[in-house]
Design a protein around this motif. Structure first.
Motif, short mmCIF file in Angstrom:
data_model
loop_
_atom_site.label_atom_id
_atom_site.label_comp_id
_atom_site.label_asym_id
_atom_site.label_seq_id
_atom_site.Cartn_x
_atom_site.Cartn_y
_atom_site.Cartn_z
N ARG A 178 0.83 -1.21 0.00
CA ARG A 178 0.00 0.00 0.00
C ARG A 178 0.86 1.25 0.00
O ARG A 178 1.95 1.27 0.60
CB ARG A 178 -0.92 0.01 1.23
CG ARG A 178 -2.03 -1.00 1.17
CD ARG A 178 -2.77 -1.14 2.47
NE ARG A 178 -3.29 0.12 3.00
CZ ARG A 178 -4.24 0.20 3.92
NH1 ARG A 178 -4.77 -0.92 4.42
NH2 ARG A 178 -4.66 1.36 4.35
N ASP A 208 0.44 3.83 1.69
CA ASP A 208 0.55 4.30 3.07
C ASP A 208 1.04 3.19 4.00
O ASP A 208 0.75 3.21 5.21
CB ASP A 208 -0.78 4.84 3.57
CG ASP A 208 -1.88 3.78 3.57
OD1 ASP A 208 -1.71 2.73 2.91
OD2 ASP A 208 -2.92 4.01 4.23
N GLU A 246 3.88 2.48 5.41
CA GLU A 246 4.65 2.91 6.58
C GLU A 246 3.74 3.36 7.71
O GLU A 246 3.95 2.99 8.87
CB GLU A 246 5.62 4.03 6.19
CG GLU A 246 6.81 3.60 5.34
CD GLU A 246 7.91 2.95 6.17
OE1 GLU A 246 7.71 2.76 7.39
OE2 GLU A 246 8.96 2.64 5.59
N ARG A 247 2.74 4.16 7.38
CA ARG A 247 1.81 4.62 8.40
C ARG A 247 0.99 3.47 8.97
O ARG A 247 0.71 3.42 10.16
CB ARG A 247 0.88 5.70 7.84
CG ARG A 247 1.57 7.03 7.57
CD ARG A 247 0.57 8.16 7.42
NE ARG A 247 -0.35 7.93 6.30
CZ ARG A 247 -0.07 8.25 5.04
NH1 ARG A 247 1.09 8.83 4.74
NH2 ARG A 247 -0.94 8.02 4.08
N CYS A 248 0.61 2.51 8.10
CA CYS A 248 -0.17 1.37 8.58
C CYS A 248 0.63 0.52 9.56
O CYS A 248 0.11 0.06 10.58
CB CYS A 248 -0.59 0.51 7.40
SG CYS A 248 -1.86 1.27 6.35
#
Length: 275
Positions: free
Chosen positions: A34, A36, A38-40
């Motif tokens: 995804r 994102d 890293e944020r997940c």
């Protein structure tokens, strides 16, 4: 309480664990691809201080335990059945937390591609072990810290780990449901219901978790025919969450995820099932 201890068919347990592990591996790959990602990976989970990274690291430890120790010599540890495992596994929490944090430094603290690769290695190791003939041997035993289990029953504990923590991932990452293997959910539902019935023996309450489990438990007058005076009914994932301390009894009742009728039907005193 069940009339007798449930017997698990080794080939079915192996197939369910292989399917659930493969589904988890695919989910982790999708997560790490995804934009994102890293944020997940940094998102909190409902498991204390663990972020998604630590949860994946813990899962990797749990699924890699069998291939890492399948050929270990027996040390003569005392017999351990599934209800006693459920009752005592909580005593390992500090060690499991330490293992998850140590494993985070072994591939799970890197970029998303490194996390996916590290999880792949653990999943592939388990799938390789499950393909060995002895994995489905009903006579084979396997030793863990808590005692010596029938290997098939140990594999059921791995189903508990993979189903429960896949649900933890789904809760942390968004509303999209994790595609659990149906037989994996069935085995975990039955195991936790059976453990509940053995740890809280009696016949006053009938616990129904359709379509997978019906048990009687709790001290009091035993029901023999007709409509039971005390009935609790819920769906498999809600039962699994209640039995593992992930869901609140009152909230489950208020949301109609659980129905409870009869003066003895409030089971919150006896939950969670896992120690």
């Amino acid at each position: 309480m069940p009339a007798k201890s449930r017997t698990y068919q080794p080939a079915r347990v192996v197939a369910a664990l292989a399917a659930q592990t493969g589904a988890l591996r695919d989910a982790v790959r999708r997560l790490c691809e995804r934009p994102d990602a890293e944020r997940c990976l940094a998102r909190p989970t409902r498991l204390g201080e663990w972020r998604v990274r630590e949860l994946l690291a813990h899962l990797a430890v749990q699924i890699a335990w069998l291939p890492a120790h399948l050929d270990d010599p027996a040390e003569g540890r005392p017999p351990l059945d599934l209800p006693r495992w459920a009752e005592r596994v909580g005593t390992l929490a500090p060690l499991l937390d330490e293992q998850a944090r140590a494993r985070s430094a072994d591939g799970f603290d890197g970029d998303p591609a490194s996390v996916a690769a590290a999880f792949d290695r653990a999943a592939d190791a388990l799938l390789g072990a499950l393909a060995r003939p002895e994995a489905a041997d009903p006579a084979r035993r396997f030793e863990i810290r808590l005692g010596s289990m029938a290997l098939t029953e140990f594999l059921v504990t791995r189903l508990v780990e993979t189903v429960v923590h896949a649900d933890d991932l789904a809760e942390a990452l968004g509303p999209e449901a994790f595609p659990h293997d149906r037989q994996a959910v069935a085995a975990v539902t039955r195991m936790l219901a059976d453990a509940f019935a053995e740890l809280v023996p009696g016949g006053a309450v009938e616990l129904r978790v359709p379509p997978f489990a019906v048990v009687q438990a709790v001290e009091g007058p035993r029901h023999t025919r007709g409509t039971p005076p005390n009935v609790v009914e819920t769906d498999p994932l809600t039962w699994i969450r209640l039995a593992t301390g992930r869901a609140d009894w009152a909230e489950a009742v208020d949301s109609a995820a659980l129905s409870a009728s009869g003066e003895r039907s409030d089971l919150r005193t006896y939950l969670p099932v896992l120690g």
